[in-house]
Design a protein around this motif. Sequence first.
Motif, short mmCIF file in Angstrom:
data_model
loop_
_atom_site.label_atom_id
_atom_site.label_comp_id
_atom_site.label_asym_id
_atom_site.label_seq_id
_atom_site.Cartn_x
_atom_site.Cartn_y
_atom_site.Cartn_z
N LEU C 167 0.91 -1.08 -0.09
CA LEU C 167 -0.09 -0.14 -0.08
C LEU C 167 1.00 1.23 0.21
O LEU C 167 0.48 2.29 -0.49
CB LEU C 167 -0.76 -0.21 1.18
CG LEU C 167 -2.10 0.83 1.32
CD1 LEU C 167 -3.03 0.34 0.14
CD2 LEU C 167 -2.87 0.75 2.42
N LEU C 172 2.71 6.05 -2.69
CA LEU C 172 3.72 6.93 -2.83
C LEU C 172 4.00 7.05 -4.46
O LEU C 172 4.08 8.45 -5.01
CB LEU C 172 4.96 6.39 -2.26
CG LEU C 172 6.29 7.03 -2.38
CD1 LEU C 172 6.01 8.29 -2.01
CD2 LEU C 172 7.29 6.32 -1.85
N GLY C 203 18.00 1.06 4.68
CA GLY C 203 17.90 0.50 6.17
C GLY C 203 17.03 -0.83 6.20
O GLY C 203 17.12 -1.41 7.24
N ILE D 159 17.73 10.52 3.76
CA ILE D 159 17.83 9.89 2.76
C ILE D 159 17.08 9.90 1.40
O ILE D 159 17.33 9.35 0.33
CB ILE D 159 17.43 8.21 3.01
CG1 ILE D 159 18.15 7.10 2.61
CG2 ILE D 159 15.89 8.16 2.85
CD1 ILE D 159 18.64 6.25 3.68
N ALA D 160 16.23 11.00 1.67
CA ALA D 160 15.38 11.32 0.46
C ALA D 160 15.10 12.84 0.63
O ALA D 160 15.20 13.45 1.85
CB ALA D 160 14.26 10.41 0.08
N LEU D 165 9.38 12.67 1.34
CA LEU D 165 9.07 11.97 2.55
C LEU D 165 7.61 12.27 2.98
O LEU D 165 6.87 11.62 3.35
CB LEU D 165 10.21 12.27 3.68
CG LEU D 165 11.46 11.60 3.34
CD1 LEU D 165 12.70 12.02 4.23
CD2 LEU D 165 11.58 9.87 3.62
N LEU D 167 5.19 13.73 1.16
CA LEU D 167 4.15 13.02 0.40
C LEU D 167 4.10 11.58 0.78
O LEU D 167 2.91 11.12 0.77
CB LEU D 167 4.62 13.17 -1.15
CG LEU D 167 3.86 12.99 -2.47
CD1 LEU D 167 2.42 13.86 -2.05
CD2 LEU D 167 4.56 13.16 -3.52
N THR D 168 5.15 10.79 0.80
CA THR D 168 4.95 9.40 1.35
C THR D 168 4.16 9.28 2.57
O THR D 168 3.13 8.49 2.68
CB THR D 168 6.36 8.95 1.39
OG1 THR D 168 7.18 8.97 0.48
CG2 THR D 168 6.42 7.29 1.87
N SER D 171 0.24 10.12 1.83
CA SER D 171 -0.29 9.13 0.84
C SER D 171 -0.55 7.76 1.75
O SER D 171 -1.71 7.19 1.57
CB SER D 171 0.59 8.68 -0.51
OG SER D 171 1.24 9.65 -0.96
N LEU D 172 0.58 7.35 2.47
CA LEU D 172 0.49 6.18 3.21
C LEU D 172 -0.75 6.35 4.28
O LEU D 172 -1.70 5.43 4.35
CB LEU D 172 1.77 6.02 3.98
CG LEU D 172 1.66 4.71 4.83
CD1 LEU D 172 1.25 3.52 3.93
CD2 LEU D 172 3.17 4.50 5.46
N THR D 176 -4.20 4.18 3.91
CA THR D 176 -4.55 3.20 5.10
C THR D 176 -5.89 3.48 5.83
O THR D 176 -6.68 2.74 5.86
CB THR D 176 -3.32 3.18 6.16
OG1 THR D 176 -2.20 3.26 5.66
CG2 THR D 176 -3.66 2.04 7.24
N PRO D 190 -4.35 0.65 12.30
CA PRO D 190 -3.34 0.67 13.47
C PRO D 190 -3.52 1.63 14.50
O PRO D 190 -3.70 2.87 14.28
CB PRO D 190 -2.08 0.87 12.76
CG PRO D 190 -2.21 0.71 11.28
CD PRO D 190 -3.64 1.21 11.20
N VAL D 195 3.54 2.26 13.66
CA VAL D 195 3.33 1.42 12.60
C VAL D 195 3.67 1.85 11.37
O VAL D 195 4.31 1.57 10.52
CB VAL D 195 1.82 0.67 12.49
CG1 VAL D 195 1.64 -0.05 11.32
CG2 VAL D 195 1.76 -0.29 13.70
N PHE D 196 3.03 3.33 11.13
CA PHE D 196 3.36 4.13 10.19
C PHE D 196 4.98 4.45 9.95
O PHE D 196 5.38 4.40 8.92
CB PHE D 196 2.43 5.06 10.00
CG PHE D 196 1.01 5.04 9.92
CD1 PHE D 196 0.47 4.57 8.45
CD2 PHE D 196 0.09 4.88 10.69
CE1 PHE D 196 -0.90 4.28 8.45
CE2 PHE D 196 -1.10 4.74 10.71
CZ PHE D 196 -1.66 4.46 9.34
N ASN D 198 7.30 3.23 11.39
CA ASN D 198 8.31 2.10 11.33
C ASN D 198 8.57 2.03 9.68
O ASN D 198 9.56 1.65 9.13
CB ASN D 198 8.00 0.78 11.74
CG ASN D 198 8.10 0.97 13.39
OD1 ASN D 198 8.86 1.97 13.79
ND2 ASN D 198 7.57 0.11 14.23
N VAL D 199 7.49 1.81 9.01
CA VAL D 199 7.51 1.58 7.60
C VAL D 199 8.57 2.68 6.89
O VAL D 199 9.24 2.16 6.09
CB VAL D 199 6.32 1.82 6.75
CG1 VAL D 199 6.42 1.71 5.40
CG2 VAL D 199 5.30 0.94 7.40
N LYS D 202 12.34 2.96 10.14
CA LYS D 202 13.29 1.84 10.87
C LYS D 202 14.33 1.87 9.83
O LYS D 202 14.33 1.80 8.52
CB LYS D 202 12.53 0.61 10.69
CG LYS D 202 12.76 -0.20 11.90
CD LYS D 202 12.76 0.37 13.23
CE LYS D 202 13.02 -0.73 14.36
NZ LYS D 202 12.10 -0.46 15.46
N GLY D 203 15.57 2.12 10.31
CA GLY D 203 16.88 2.16 9.36
C GLY D 203 17.17 3.54 9.07
O GLY D 203 18.16 3.82 8.85
#
Lengths: 207, 207, 207, 207
Positions: C167, C172, C203, D159-160, D165, D167-168, D171-172, D176, D190, D195-196, D198-199, D202-203
């Motif tokens: 998703l 995105l 990552g 990283i971007a 980021l 927008l991501t 959108s996400l 959801t 969630p 939860v969001f 982390n996607v 994380k990293g």
Amino acid sequence: MPKNEISRKEREKERHRKDILDAALVLFSEFGFHSVSMQQVADKAEFSIGTLYNFFRNKEDLYSNLLDKLTARFHVELTGALSEGDDEIEKLRNYIIVKAVVFRENLDIVLLYFRETSGVNFNLKAGMDDRIRIQYVELLELLAGVFEDGIRKKRFHGIAEPYFLALTLDSLTNATLLGCLENPENRSYPQDPDVFLNVLFKGLLVS
Amino acid sequence: MPKNEISRKEREKERHRKDILDAALVLFSEFGFHSVSMQQVADKAEFSIGTLYNFFRNKEDLYSNLLDKLTARFHVELTGALSEGDDEIEKLRNYIIVKAVVFRENLDIVLLYFRETSGVNFNLKAGMDDRIRIQYVELLELLAGVFEDGIRKKRFHGIAEPYFLALTLDSLTNATLLGCLENPENRSYPQDPDVFLNVLFKGLLVS
Amino acid sequence: MPKNEISRKEREKERHRKDILDAALVLFSEFGFHSVSMQQVADKAEFSIGTLYNFFRNKEDLYSNLLDKLTARFHVELTGALSEGDDEIEKLRNYIIVKAVVFRENLDIVLLYFRETSGVNFNLKAGMDDRIRIQYVELLELLAGVFEDGIRKKRFHGIAEPYFLALTLDSLTNATLLGCLENPENRSYPQDPDVFLNVLFKGLLVS
Amino acid sequence: MPKNEISRKEREKERHRKDILDAALVLFSEFGFHSVSMQQVADKAEFSIGTLYNFFRNKEDLYSNLLDKLTARFHVELTGALSEGDDEIEKLRNYIIVKAVVFRENLDIVLLYFRETSGVNFNLKAGMDDRIRIQYVELLELLAGVFEDGIRKKRFHGIAEPYFLALTLDSLTNATLLGCLENPENRSYPQDPDVFLNVLFKGLLVS
DNA sequence: GATGAATGAGTTTTCATTCAT
DNA sequence: GATGAATGAAAACTCATTCAT
């Protein structure tokens, strides 16, 4: 044999014409002139629309040809009935019997016919229906003639105008037959023609 | 005076509704349901098309309202005629006279009515016409009742089923009146109700 | 050559159908279903209104045929992209690249598609859109499958539910591509698919 | 007290205006702009049509007032969420939580909003929607600012692009939440904002 | 300020008819 | 003679908007 060739073609053409009229009869008598499209007639007759227009100038022409054919058939049957029989009573009995048979065997046609005529005035352009009206009046006058003859020969009391008596017999049989044919479960129609005649003549008959 | 205000508006609305129905009656009775457009009704009623749809959901609704109103009026008049009069003969005379008056004074309505009913089955959705049919049967049964009473009281010979006699009288008067009203030049209709009754009863009357 | 005759006619008919759909696509995607009249579609397709109705039962049928055709095409392209490539990373790169190409080359279609789907629920009768929704879910689950495989094969950290990752990638790319394509002067979209992947996976990738 | 009089009237007027907008919201969000008539809005609001036109110039004006009011409310809530919290991670958590609450509590509004915006381009005349677009871009830039700050402060890997980021994340969460709210039986959304995050992070989080 | 009847332009849809193949 | 795609006029119906009360 070119002669036969032509005649075979002619016969085939005539058969196609008949197919179209048959299809049209079924549809028009069930749904009425305005609720049936040429496409539907074409589909039912298993021809293309274009072919319909090769046989009939337009929708009205198709309809009017149909009516003409049908009323002619009726006319022949009913006037025939009135001319057969030894005396006037017999002629009337004949008329009632034949009318019942014709109605029962041609319910489609009868419904279509009444859709046009009993509305008294008609939906379509005048002219088409004039022929129907003329034939109807002809029939009534023939019927009136039978009454007149009967009165003159003292078979009946001359209790009312012959034309009037004709109208009565016609209306009565129409109303009864249509009522019966429409709701067959409801009320069966009389097999015996005298049921009708009694209403009119019991007491009118010279004893 | 808010009360009057409201009532005046209501009355005006009711008048407009009536105007539309009047216009529709004239057009439908002359040309038939399918051959009259909502635009034509609107023009005749001197309203815009939209206004028609403020009063009636659609064309069929307009038509069906029209028929309902008319058949109700007929029903009242004719059943009324059958309940007045000292004996059965008188009731029947009354019926014939009132029917003649009603027909003559409401030719539009009558034609529209017959266009729907006498075609035996109808062009429009069932339901609308069921009410008409029911009222018609009611009337016939009332008429049959009069014959039945007359037979029981020995006023008439019990020569046929009462329902049959009712149908006969009804068909006969319809056919005569419509014939006369359609072609007034042609054949005037009888002023004297006994002309009709004689056809039926001369000989049936207990002397 | 009757065979050729028939096939030529058929081909021509198919071309006409396509012409109508093409015209409809351009108009619907620019103005939306409700703001485009059948007359406008007919004009743009250079046919008469009647012809439109020879091909499609009604406006909704035209629209729904259009959507079906388009979503089918998308579905094929995108699911195809996901099945090509040696490993999961490659598949995702493929998906991103193909999606970008498809979006750029079919802006009309994409806009029409999003008008229907991203509005979340739809203006038209259910049923038409169910097929679209089903295909969309299918695609997401395919995409989720790729993530799942990658996680199982230790290509990615299993940092979130695969469906969730799917998703995310879908949202995105949609948001980015639509943003870029709508205002091309404003912000060009990334040529390199890793720009997208980095956001998700830097990552996450197992080092 | 004329002052109070006026103010009471004003308050009443404001309440009526609100009643109309509330009715419009319910209808438009369920059926869409084109499928709701002013009559329906008037009925639901329990006012006459005329009254609607005393408050709004036309249907579009009503709609655009509705959207303006709603987007303004959203804008305040979401920008507010982004400004509260001690560090960038906290702000983002806040944003996600508030967005979830706002979506859940205002499903009508959200659907209406997405009907307009996510279609990417809009059905109505440009201008009305420009304000929405501007506010949306403003929000995205605010969100991008948070990412930028976090990167500058070494809270995240850079990283971007920050805008990317933003927008991501947007959108996400949209995808959801909409998915969950539309089919609540299907897939619950969630409760935990991480939860969001982390996607995305994380990293990316600097350890 | 509130009302809602009246308006009529605009839309979808149908269908008899034509004509090129 | 048969075909059926193309036509477009005409019909039903909708609905935003106005305005007199």
